[in-house]
Write a protein that holds these residues in place. Structure first.
Motif, mmCIF file in Angstrom:
data_model
loop_
_atom_site.group_PDB
_atom_site.id
_atom_site.type_symbol
_atom_site.label_atom_id
_atom_site.label_comp_id
_atom_site.label_asym_id
_atom_site.label_seq_id
_atom_site.Cartn_x
_atom_site.Cartn_y
_atom_site.Cartn_z
ATOM 1 N N SER A 147 22.641 32.098 48.498
ATOM 2 C CA SER A 147 23.781 31.285 48.926
ATOM 3 C C SER A 147 23.334 30.098 49.765
ATOM 4 N N ARG A 148 22.323 30.300 50.602
ATOM 5 C CA ARG A 148 21.847 29.192 51.433
ATOM 6 C C ARG A 148 21.142 28.134 50.584
ATOM 7 N N THR A 149 20.372 28.562 49.586
ATOM 8 C CA THR A 149 19.720 27.597 48.706
ATOM 9 C C THR A 149 20.753 26.807 47.918
ATOM 10 N N TRP A 150 21.816 27.474 47.465
ATOM 11 C CA TRP A 150 22.854 26.759 46.737
ATOM 12 C C TRP A 150 23.559 25.753 47.638
ATOM 13 N N GLN A 151 23.817 26.107 48.886
ATOM 14 C CA GLN A 151 24.444 25.161 49.803
ATOM 15 C C GLN A 151 23.582 23.916 49.981
ATOM 16 N N ASN A 152 22.280 24.094 50.080
ATOM 17 C CA ASN A 152 21.395 22.929 50.201
ATOM 18 C C ASN A 152 21.414 22.098 48.921
ATOM 19 N N SER A 153 21.410 22.760 47.756
ATOM 20 C CA SER A 153 21.463 22.015 46.498
ATOM 21 C C SER A 153 22.773 21.249 46.375
ATOM 22 N N GLU A 154 23.862 21.887 46.732
ATOM 23 C CA GLU A 154 25.167 21.215 46.673
ATOM 24 C C GLU A 154 25.207 20.004 47.599
ATOM 25 N N LYS A 155 24.590 20.142 48.771
ATOM 26 C CA LYS A 155 24.544 19.024 49.709
ATOM 27 C C LYS A 155 23.788 17.847 49.118
ATOM 28 N N HIS A 156 22.636 18.101 48.510
ATOM 29 C CA HIS A 156 21.853 17.008 47.924
ATOM 30 C C HIS A 156 22.575 16.375 46.735
ATOM 31 N N VAL A 157 23.305 17.165 45.966
ATOM 32 C CA VAL A 157 24.050 16.605 44.835
ATOM 33 C C VAL A 157 25.107 15.630 45.329
ATOM 34 N N TYR A 158 25.877 16.030 46.330
ATOM 35 C CA TYR A 158 26.940 15.161 46.824
ATOM 36 C C TYR A 158 26.392 13.948 47.572
ATOM 37 N N LEU A 159 25.234 14.086 48.204
ATOM 38 C CA LEU A 159 24.618 12.914 48.823
ATOM 39 C C LEU A 159 24.210 11.891 47.761
ATOM 40 N N PHE A 160 23.634 12.367 46.666
ATOM 41 C CA PHE A 160 23.236 11.454 45.592
ATOM 42 C C PHE A 160 24.451 10.816 44.933
ATOM 43 N N ARG B 137 11.662 15.499 49.069
ATOM 44 C CA ARG B 137 11.157 16.459 48.089
ATOM 45 C C ARG B 137 12.192 17.537 47.788
ATOM 46 N N ASN B 138 12.997 17.901 48.766
ATOM 47 C CA ASN B 138 14.073 18.856 48.501
ATOM 48 C C ASN B 138 15.089 18.269 47.522
ATOM 49 N N PHE B 139 15.370 16.980 47.672
ATOM 50 C CA PHE B 139 16.273 16.341 46.706
ATOM 51 C C PHE B 139 15.659 16.326 45.313
ATOM 52 N N LEU B 140 14.380 16.018 45.214
ATOM 53 C CA LEU B 140 13.738 15.989 43.900
ATOM 54 C C LEU B 140 13.717 17.384 43.269
ATOM 55 N N SER B 141 13.551 18.409 44.071
ATOM 56 C CA SER B 141 13.635 19.773 43.546
ATOM 57 C C SER B 141 15.038 20.067 43.026
ATOM 58 N N CYS B 142 16.048 19.593 43.748
ATOM 59 C CA CYS B 142 17.425 19.752 43.285
ATOM 60 C C CYS B 142 17.639 18.995 41.981
ATOM 61 N N ALA B 143 17.075 17.779 41.873
ATOM 62 C CA ALA B 143 17.222 17.001 40.637
ATOM 63 C C ALA B 143 16.585 17.727 39.455
ATOM 64 N N LYS B 144 15.459 18.389 39.678
ATOM 65 C CA LYS B 144 14.836 19.145 38.593
ATOM 66 C C LYS B 144 15.717 20.322 38.168
ATOM 67 N N CYS B 145 16.380 20.960 39.121
ATOM 68 C CA CYS B 145 17.291 22.048 38.762
ATOM 69 C C CYS B 145 18.448 21.538 37.922
ATOM 70 N N VAL B 146 18.974 20.359 38.270
ATOM 71 C CA VAL B 146 20.069 19.790 37.488
ATOM 72 C C VAL B 146 19.597 19.456 36.072
ATOM 73 N N LEU B 147 18.398 18.922 35.941
ATOM 74 C CA LEU B 147 17.878 18.607 34.607
ATOM 75 C C LEU B 147 17.696 19.879 33.781
ATOM 76 N N ARG B 148 17.213 20.946 34.400
ATOM 77 C CA ARG B 148 17.061 22.198 33.656
ATOM 78 C C ARG B 148 18.422 22.736 33.223
ATOM 79 N N TRP B 149 19.449 22.499 34.057
ATOM 80 C CA TRP B 149 20.792 22.902 33.641
ATOM 81 C C TRP B 149 21.249 22.086 32.432
#
Length: 632
Positions: free
Chosen positions: A228-241, A283-295
């Motif tokens: 849940s904490r990792t998802w919250q961080n990913s969601e934060k980076h998505v909305y920032l972008f 780098r955390n944002f880039l990791s989130c971007a890679k997760c979105v691409l895999r989706w």
């Protein structure tokens, strides 16, 4: 559809329907091909709204400007429009003969609508139709088009037939200067998100992406499920972008398809660098971007080769960001100079003084809101530092009290018998309290091993006193009678410290009020390790046991928490060399060796002529062999 006879105003009235909120009146307008207006009055006749459905002959003039029309209306109304839904929308759709899948129907004032239509240069016939009802001063207009018509123009498809990234990929980061209206909080705000035309598409994307990332078994996903904490961080980076694209790149309808644009990602990274953000943040944002691409790869049509190249491009970008933006080195002296560091002795003395003062005030003044809050703060500070090795703040924030008997509150817990991170009273006389932490950062790596220990007597007495009348007084003050707040510690509003930032600000404010510095509570872990690893460390717990309570290993001390690890080892080595040198001199008791040259030939160091060069090259000395071995 046949055109109906016109009245003097060019409008003919048709049917009449009513709902719980509005009265609907259908009006037929003669355009090149007839369109429909629905005049809507509420029960008190306080306002009128109408809907214009434009048919095929007007689409060529209106559709290319539809998004511009909505942007103008949103700007003019300051994003304060109204949506129709439920029975009102159903009756409106049925009366107008529209498709039941009509998208978002936003209500704006008639004056704003006419002004926006003129700015967007829609057909004159549409403007004349609106001019015919301008006699109603309180009227409003709702502009809606069938979803199957708008889909190809204004609404991006959540599952396109073919997906691919924007190519070619940027080979360097673009230059970026912070805009004049730069704000640190540039994310896509929830208030703005509600007024986006196609927010349903973004909500659908986020729902599918969350399911893809957090499902326990998702075999087309690389790696394990996100916590849940990792998802919250990913969601934060998505909305920032998405917020950056919306505010600074003029993207009117941000969706997750923007992650397929490599130029936008490169510009966002340059924006982070210009804003002075850390390489870990980027780098955390880039990791989130890679997760979105895999989706996106898991979607139909996501097998395009550009996705593989895009993932490699993001990996390379992350490595180069880490290389060019190294982490700034921190040391206690530098942090103390900027007011972000307190030594262990000063911190223990400050917390001990707060404990004694809160207990003395409770005895003198009794149980009041002020004395209860002081005791709460002293107990919280004693839990963070002084009595225990610094426990992770996430464990302290999620610690529930003895009176809570409900299920585990951790969002990722799937054990039916789990009681969560809990403070328990084992016995009243003698007083014995125990802390059990099944949910900590390394619980998965440790095979779900629980961090469990008995609370020291002084801290147990302080917590036992606070959990009585003082905590009840705080709950009653915040209108939370009983155990409505299950957590041991609460903020100024009687709620648990669910967000880490809330606890950080609370701790900093309290520490400054006690004469300290605004040091982050997580920095207490570095303060403790710095004292334990120093040459002047006092007697205390074993390093291995303390690291266990802190939720990691001793190896992590040297890598992350001991900020003087390298300079201390280097200085100790230099100091040790002096004693080593003295020992070497003292042990040298033999006579000096005979340094006269022997008549025997030494192949290593001789002078040769050109004629003797070949003979010399065939002879290899011992020193040459040693050199080759060292090079190997």
């Amino acid at each position: 559809m046949q055109a109906l006879p016109l009245t003097q105003s060019g409008i003919q009235q048709r049917g009449l329907m009513s709902s719980s909120e509005y009265t609907f009146k259908l009006v037929q307008v003669c355009l090149p091909e007839p369109s429909k207006l629905v005049v809507m009055c509420d029960k008190r006749k306080r306002q009128c709204v109408c809907l214009c459905q434009v048919y095929k002959s007007c689409l060529d003039g209106l559709l290319p400007n539809y998004q511009a029309f909505y942007r103008v209306c949103s700007r003019l109304t300051k994003h304060q429009s109204t949506l129709l839904s439920g029975q009102d929308k159903q009756l409106l759709v049925a009366l107008a003969g529209m498709d039941v899948s009509v998208p978002h129907v936003a209500v704006v004032s008639l004056a704003v609508c006419c002004r926006a239509l003129k700015l967007c240069k829609v057909p004159a016939a549409v403007l004349h139709a609106f001019d015919d009802i301008r006699l109603k001063p309180a009227s409003q207009v709702v502009l809606g088009l069938p979803e199957h018509i708008l889909a190809a123009h204004a609404q991006p498809s959540p599952n396109p037939v073919q997906l691919q990234m924007t190519t070619p990929f940027p080979v360097t980061l673009p230059e970026c200067a912070l805009p004049a209206d730069f704000k640190k909080q540039h994310g896509l705000l929830a208030k703005l998100h509600k007024h986006l035309v196609h927010r349903a598409v973004l909500a659908q994307h986020m729902g599918e992406f969350k399911s893809f990332s957090t499902s326990p078994f998702q075999l087309n996903r690389k790696g394990i499920a996100h916590s849940s904490r990792t998802w919250q961080n990913s969601e934060k980076h998505v909305y920032l972008f998405l917020g950056y694209c919306h505010h600074y790149q003029q993207v009117s309808q941000p969706t997750l398809q923007l992650f397929l644009s490599s130029p936008l990602i490169a510009q966002f990274v340059s924006f982070h660098i210009a804003a002075g953000h850390s390489q870990l943040y980027i780098r955390n944002f880039l990791s989130c971007a890679k997760c979105v691409l895999r989706w996106w790869q898991s979607k139909p049509g996501g097998n395009h080769p550009s996705f593989v190249a895009g993932l490699e491009w993001l990996q390379t970008l992350g490595l180069q960001v880490a290389d060019q933006l190294p982490r700034p080195s921190k040391d206690p002296k530098g942090l103390a100079d900027i007011g972000k560091w307190m030594c262990a002795a000063d911190l223990v003395h400050t917390i001990h003084g707060a404990e004694q003062q809160s207990q003395a005030q409770m005895q003198q003044q009794g149980v009041t809101v002020e004395t209860s809050r002081d005791m709460h703060d002293a107990a919280l500070a004693a839990m963070i530092f002084s009595h225990l090795p610094p426990v992770r703040l996430s464990c302290i924030r999620s610690l529930v009290g003895p009176a809570y008997l409900g299920p585990c509150l951790h969002p990722d817990c799937k054990e039916p018998s789990c009681e969560g991170n809990r403070l328990s009273i084992m016995s009243e006389s003698p007083l014995l309290m125990r802390i059990s932490l099944p949910h900590h950062k390394n619980a998965r790596k440790w095979g779900k091993a629980v961090i469990e220990f008995d609370v020291p007597s002084d801290l147990a007495q302080l917590l036992h006193t606070y959990l009585g009348a003082p905590r009840k007084a705080l709950l009653e003050h915040h209108l939370l009678i009983g155990d409505a707040c299950p957590y041991v510690f609460m903020d100024m509003h009687g709620r648990g410290f669910v967000a880490a930032a809330v606890l950080t600000l609370y701790w900093q404010k309290w520490l400054v009020s006690r004469g300290g510095v605004p040091m982050n509570p997580s920095m207490c872990r570095q303060v403790f390790v710095d004292e334990r690893q120093s040459d002047s460390a006092t007697a205390g717990p074993s390093n291995q046991g303390a690291a266990m309570v802190m939720g990691h290993s001793v190896k992590q001390w040297d890598k992350w928490y001991d900020m003087q690890y390298h300079p201390r080892l280097a200085q100790n080595a230099v100091d040790g060399m002096q004693s080593w040198r003295a020992a070497m001199l003292q042990s040298h008791t033999l006579a000096a060796p005979d340094l006269t040259l022997s008549t025997a030939l030494h192949c290593g160091h001789v002078l040769v002529s050109d004629s003797e060069e070949s003979q010399y090259q065939s002879c290899c000395s011992d020193s040459d062999s040693d050199i080759d071995i060292e090079l190997d």
